[in-house]
Design a protein around this motif. Structure first.
Motif, mmCIF file in Angstrom:
data_model
loop_
_atom_site.group_PDB
_atom_site.id
_atom_site.type_symbol
_atom_site.label_atom_id
_atom_site.label_comp_id
_atom_site.label_asym_id
_atom_site.label_seq_id
_atom_site.Cartn_x
_atom_site.Cartn_y
_atom_site.Cartn_z
ATOM 1 N N ASP A 124 86.500 35.957 117.527
ATOM 2 C CA ASP A 124 87.773 35.750 116.851
ATOM 3 C C ASP A 124 88.804 35.322 117.892
ATOM 4 O O ASP A 124 89.712 36.056 118.242
ATOM 5 C CB ASP A 124 88.228 37.039 116.157
ATOM 6 N N ARG A 127 93.642 31.459 118.430
ATOM 7 C CA ARG A 127 93.601 30.045 118.091
ATOM 8 C C ARG A 127 94.941 29.362 118.355
ATOM 9 O O ARG A 127 95.980 30.002 118.459
ATOM 10 C CB ARG A 127 93.216 29.862 116.620
ATOM 11 N N ARG A 160 85.482 26.634 102.511
ATOM 12 C CA ARG A 160 84.594 26.201 103.579
ATOM 13 C C ARG A 160 84.204 24.749 103.326
ATOM 14 O O ARG A 160 84.221 24.271 102.190
ATOM 15 C CB ARG A 160 83.346 27.067 103.632
ATOM 16 N N VAL A 161 83.810 24.067 104.397
ATOM 17 C CA VAL A 161 83.510 22.640 104.266
ATOM 18 C C VAL A 161 82.325 22.407 103.334
ATOM 19 O O VAL A 161 82.315 21.451 102.551
ATOM 20 C CB VAL A 161 83.284 22.012 105.656
ATOM 21 N N ARG A 271 83.662 16.852 108.850
ATOM 22 C CA ARG A 271 84.026 17.227 110.223
ATOM 23 C C ARG A 271 84.461 16.002 111.016
ATOM 24 O O ARG A 271 85.408 16.066 111.808
ATOM 25 C CB ARG A 271 82.850 17.928 110.905
ATOM 26 N N ALA A 290 86.942 27.024 120.118
ATOM 27 C CA ALA A 290 87.608 27.276 118.842
ATOM 28 C C ALA A 290 89.077 27.619 119.018
ATOM 29 O O ALA A 290 89.875 27.463 118.099
ATOM 30 C CB ALA A 290 86.892 28.408 118.099
ATOM 31 N N THR A 295 89.582 22.005 113.485
ATOM 32 C CA THR A 295 88.397 21.606 112.741
ATOM 33 C C THR A 295 88.580 22.026 111.284
ATOM 34 O O THR A 295 89.563 22.698 110.953
ATOM 35 C CB THR A 295 87.150 22.304 113.311
ATOM 36 N N HIS A 297 87.139 24.391 109.873
ATOM 37 C CA HIS A 297 87.211 25.855 109.872
ATOM 38 C C HIS A 297 88.599 26.325 110.285
ATOM 39 O O HIS A 297 89.079 27.369 109.814
ATOM 40 C CB HIS A 297 86.160 26.444 110.804
ATOM 41 N N TYR A 298 89.270 25.557 111.146
ATOM 42 C CA TYR A 298 90.645 25.914 111.509
ATOM 43 C C TYR A 298 91.542 25.861 110.268
ATOM 44 O O TYR A 298 92.455 26.683 110.111
ATOM 45 C CB TYR A 298 91.213 24.982 112.579
ATOM 46 N N ARG A 300 90.810 26.675 107.324
ATOM 47 C CA ARG A 300 90.610 27.941 106.603
ATOM 48 C C ARG A 300 91.433 29.048 107.268
ATOM 49 O O ARG A 300 92.034 29.891 106.590
ATOM 50 C CB ARG A 300 89.122 28.279 106.595
ATOM 51 N N HIS A 301 91.459 29.050 108.594
ATOM 52 C CA HIS A 301 92.281 30.011 109.341
ATOM 53 C C HIS A 301 93.767 29.779 109.040
ATOM 54 O O HIS A 301 94.527 30.737 108.824
ATOM 55 C CB HIS A 301 91.998 29.839 110.839
ATOM 56 N N ARG A 321 89.644 33.228 99.159
ATOM 57 C CA ARG A 321 88.656 32.874 100.170
ATOM 58 C C ARG A 321 87.229 33.155 99.710
ATOM 59 O O ARG A 321 86.273 32.609 100.248
ATOM 60 C CB ARG A 321 88.917 33.655 101.461
#
Length: 352
Positions: A124, A127, A160-161, A271, A290, A295, A297-298, A300-301, A321
């Motif tokens: 984790d 970021r 998610r992608v 991506r 990360a 990306t 996924h970022y 989502r963050h 989520r």
């Protein structure tokens, strides 16, 4: 990874290839196998080059010692983030551990290296922090209708992608002319929900959903209905107006406008889109970890952080989520109209 039961009889000429093939047998994804092979082939080239490894002679991975392994790890530090170095070291450690278990190698020289390393794999990481105005400027630079729809959908939903790639027209409900023109939202779960997206939990790699075998998996614990606000509805409507005819009867929502015209977008295509725009913004560096790279996924963050801070309601964010337990998700499923949409529409950030 458990031993394959072939201890003592494995003597592969290509140990890296042997290991990658066993990863496939163990069900690892193509993306995971490619990541392992890239790292292991780089190590193989390092120990095979007498001008680079400390022994001064060409070695195979099975002949490498702790000293060669430590030198390779050290060589990575000039170009890679510490978390990435730790991840690559873990790949090599797992390779040696497995090859020792199956009897191909006598010992694991990475065991002591990993023990001595100060770095650890950061699950984790801290970021990069991007503000909403900064993200708004980023989105403004994404002008292609498909790419903008993909980016805004990820940022507005926290999907998610793989979940985004698995969406079909039946999973999107838009009220008004768009819904009628494109035969949208035929899922019964969307009835009475207004503009919204249905994300199933049933899609897995290799399974047939809506008549099409899927290459990506949805990892959420329960199916989720996610509100679509006016901004996302407008972006999706503009995409649908130019969307090519799909080559699949499942009618994917997002299809390629490039070399694979009309075929369902893959996670790698998404991506590539995000990495291209992030690189132009200075938010992506090849080899970066990360903690610095932006990306999918970022996104989502970003969604989780900003919506949680704005709502103060962790339960709703977890519901959206798709990563909450049954008792929590049932609460929001049964109170969807009064709670989820109202809270979401009141607090979701503007990107356009």
């Amino acid at each position: 990874m458990a031993s394959s039961g072939t201890t003592g009889d494995a003597d592969p000429e290509d140990p890296v290839g042997y290991f990658i093939e066993d990863l496939r047998f163990h069900g690892k994804s193509e993306r995971t196998r490619e990541a392992y092979e890239r790292v292991l082939r780089e190590f193989e080239a390092f120990v095979g080059d007498p001008d680079r490894n400390p022994g001064g002679q060409s070695l195979s991975p099975g002949e490498a010692s702790q000293r060669e392994c430590m030198a390779w790890v050290h060589s990575l530090r000039d170009d890679l983030a510490e978390s990435t170095v730790a991840t690559y070291a873990s790949y090599l450690h797992r390779f040696y551990d497995y090859m020792t278990q199956v009897g191909a190698f006598d010992s694991n020289p990475m065991a002591l290296v990993v023990e001595e390393m100060n770095e650890s794999i950061d699950k984790d990481p801290t970021r990069r922090e991007i503000s909403i105005p900064q993200m708004r400027s980023f989105v403004a630079g994404v002008t292609h209708p498909l790419e903008r729809a993909v980016v805004v959908a990820l940022l507005k939903t926290g999907m998610r992608v793989g979940e985004l790639c698995n969406l079909d027209l039946r999973d999107l409900r838009l009220t008004g002319e768009a819904g009628d023109a494109y035969r949208l939202g035929t899922r019964p779960q969307l009835d009475g929900r207004g503009d919204s997206l249905f994300v199933t939990a049933d899609a897995a790699r290799g399974t047939v959903v809506n008549g099409e075998e899927r290459d990506a998996a949805n990892k959420r614990k329960r199916a989720t209905v996610i509100p679509v606000d006016a901004e996302l509805a407008g972006v999706l409507t503009r995409w649908l107006a130019v969307r090519p005819d799909a080559r699949s009867a499942a009618e994917p929502l997002f299809v390629s406008t490039g070399r694979k015209w009309g075929r369902r977008l893959t996670p790698q295509m998404v991506r590539n889109v995000v990495e291209t725009h992030a690189s132009e913004a200075g938010w992506y560096r090849r080899g970066g970890g990360a903690e610095e790279n932006v990306t999918p996924h970022y996104f989502r963050h970003f969604f989780t952080t900003h919506l949680r801070d704005r709502t103060g309601d962790r339960g709703i964010v977890k519901y959206l989520r798709g990563d909450v337990a049954d008792d929590i998700i049932d609460t929001y499923t049964h109170n969807w109209g009064d709670r989820v949409r109202e809270v979401y529409e009141r607090h979701i950030y503007s990107l356009l």
